[in-house]
Design a protein around this motif. Structure first.
Motif, short mmCIF file in Angstrom:
data_model
loop_
_atom_site.label_atom_id
_atom_site.label_comp_id
_atom_site.label_asym_id
_atom_site.label_seq_id
_atom_site.Cartn_x
_atom_site.Cartn_y
_atom_site.Cartn_z
N ASP A 4 0.92 -1.20 -0.05
CA ASP A 4 0.03 -0.18 -0.01
C ASP A 4 0.79 1.39 0.10
O ASP A 4 0.46 2.38 -0.30
CB ASP A 4 -1.07 0.04 1.34
N TYR A 5 1.98 1.02 0.56
CA TYR A 5 3.03 2.26 0.49
C TYR A 5 3.83 2.56 -0.77
O TYR A 5 4.50 3.33 -0.68
CB TYR A 5 3.92 2.14 1.90
N ASP A 25 -1.17 8.62 -6.31
CA ASP A 25 -1.34 9.67 -5.22
C ASP A 25 -0.07 9.88 -4.36
O ASP A 25 0.43 8.80 -4.10
CB ASP A 25 -2.35 9.39 -4.23
N ASP A 27 0.74 11.01 -1.33
CA ASP A 27 0.27 11.44 0.37
C ASP A 27 1.15 11.01 1.49
O ASP A 27 2.32 10.64 1.00
CB ASP A 27 -1.47 10.85 0.44
N LEU A 28 0.51 11.04 2.63
CA LEU A 28 1.45 10.85 3.74
C LEU A 28 1.93 9.47 3.67
O LEU A 28 3.15 9.22 4.31
CB LEU A 28 0.60 11.03 4.97
N GLY A 29 1.20 8.47 3.10
CA GLY A 29 1.68 7.08 3.27
C GLY A 29 2.73 6.68 2.19
O GLY A 29 3.54 5.93 2.41
N TYR A 58 -3.06 13.32 -7.45
CA TYR A 58 -3.33 13.88 -6.05
C TYR A 58 -2.08 13.93 -5.11
O TYR A 58 -1.11 13.18 -5.30
CB TYR A 58 -4.16 13.02 -5.27
N ASP A 60 -0.63 15.93 -1.31
CA ASP A 60 -0.96 16.67 0.02
C ASP A 60 0.44 17.45 0.27
O ASP A 60 1.32 17.45 -0.40
CB ASP A 60 -1.37 15.73 0.82
N SER A 62 2.40 16.61 2.32
CA SER A 62 3.58 15.65 2.49
C SER A 62 4.10 15.55 1.16
O SER A 62 5.75 15.71 1.17
CB SER A 62 3.18 14.45 3.36
N LYS A 89 -5.42 19.89 -10.43
CA LYS A 89 -5.51 19.54 -9.08
C LYS A 89 -4.13 19.37 -8.43
O LYS A 89 -4.50 19.96 -7.07
CB LYS A 89 -6.03 18.08 -9.20
#
Lengths: 115, 149
Positions: A4-5, A25, A27-29, A58, A60, A62, A89
């Protein structure tokens, strides 16, 4: 390793430039994986680092922080760093953070290579 | 009439679950009539809020509890606003100290609170009893027919 990471990142050399193309994406992960990859690429001190964000839908803060860190490293190495193919985006977070004027952002890899 | 929010989600403070929650929130906002741009903003604000809880509140512990609820606010038939309440059991901080950083200082990190305040119309941090914090976010729908002249 936790899949997942994972973040898919393609890297290619183009003359004096190294092009890094993450996808998915950021993101934090997943930003730690991108951070580690950029660190590895920048350890070879490429004169120009191009980050092709065309497959990133996407991001964020991080992810933005990861790119800011890479920019600071590039500046220390007296190298350039260019972002390209940024989707609207993703661009909006750079605008909100007022980083759209800090980074060199161009439409595509071809333009980034010609700078 | 009930005050129970129509959607409530409970999750653990593990970064791999944030994607599911932000997609859910964006999908619900879209169904309520928020524009694509507004949905993207709401998604980002919720994600940043959750990231802050994971990083600063639970200090990257993955087993902390987080609750998020969504409530549309209506004016007649039209949904005019979306209220999002995010609660946790993480360490408490004085809400007055929660501020975005100076953007002129170009450095990694510290952007989350600035982003949330920039894109949401109401942002209220408060201590939750007996533990943790509560963040209430409100987004007003600019595309609402009732808001047009």
């Amino acid at each position: 390793m936790d899949h997942d990471y994972l973040i898919s990142t393609r890297t290619e050399l183009s003359g004096a430039a190294t092009v890094v193309s993450p996808s998915g994406d950021i993101d934090l992960g997943r930003s730690p994986t991108l951070r580690a990859h950029l660190k590895q690429v920048q350890s070879k001190k490429p004169p120009r680092l191009i980050v092709d964000l065309g497959l990133v839908e996407y991001m964020d803060s991080s992810g933005v922080a990861t790119l800011v860190e890479a920019l600071q490293t590039a500046r220390k190495q007296q190298a350039s760093m260019v972002l390209c193919n940024m989707q609207d985006k993703v661009r909006s977070i750079f605008e909100i953070a007022r980083l759209d004027t800090v980074f060199q952002i161009v439409p595509d890899v071809k333009t980034a290579l010609e700078l | 009439m009930t005050d129970i929010p129509p959607i409530s989600v409970q999750l653990l403070s593990d970064p791999k679950y944030l994607c599911g929650v932000r997609e859910l929130v964006a999908a619900v906002a879209g169904r309520l009539g928020f524009s694509e741009e507004e949905c993207g903003q709401i998604k980002l604000a919720v994600d940043e809020a959750l990231c802050n809880i994971v990083r600063h509140g639970y200090q990257r512990r993955k087993d902390g509890q987080i609750w998020i609820s969504l409530s549309p606010i209506c004016n007649g038939q039209d949904v005019t606003q979306l209220r999002i309440v995010i609660e946790d059991e993480a360490r408490q901080v004085d809400p007055r100290t929660i501020k975005g950083r100076d953007l002129a200082d170009i450095r990694p990190g510290g952007l989350g609170v600035h982003i949330i305040r920039e894109i949401m119309d109401e942002v209220v941090y408060e201590k939750r009893e007996p533990t943790g914090m509560r963040l209430t976010l409100v987004k007003t729908r600019c595309s609402c027919p009732a808001s047009k002249p």
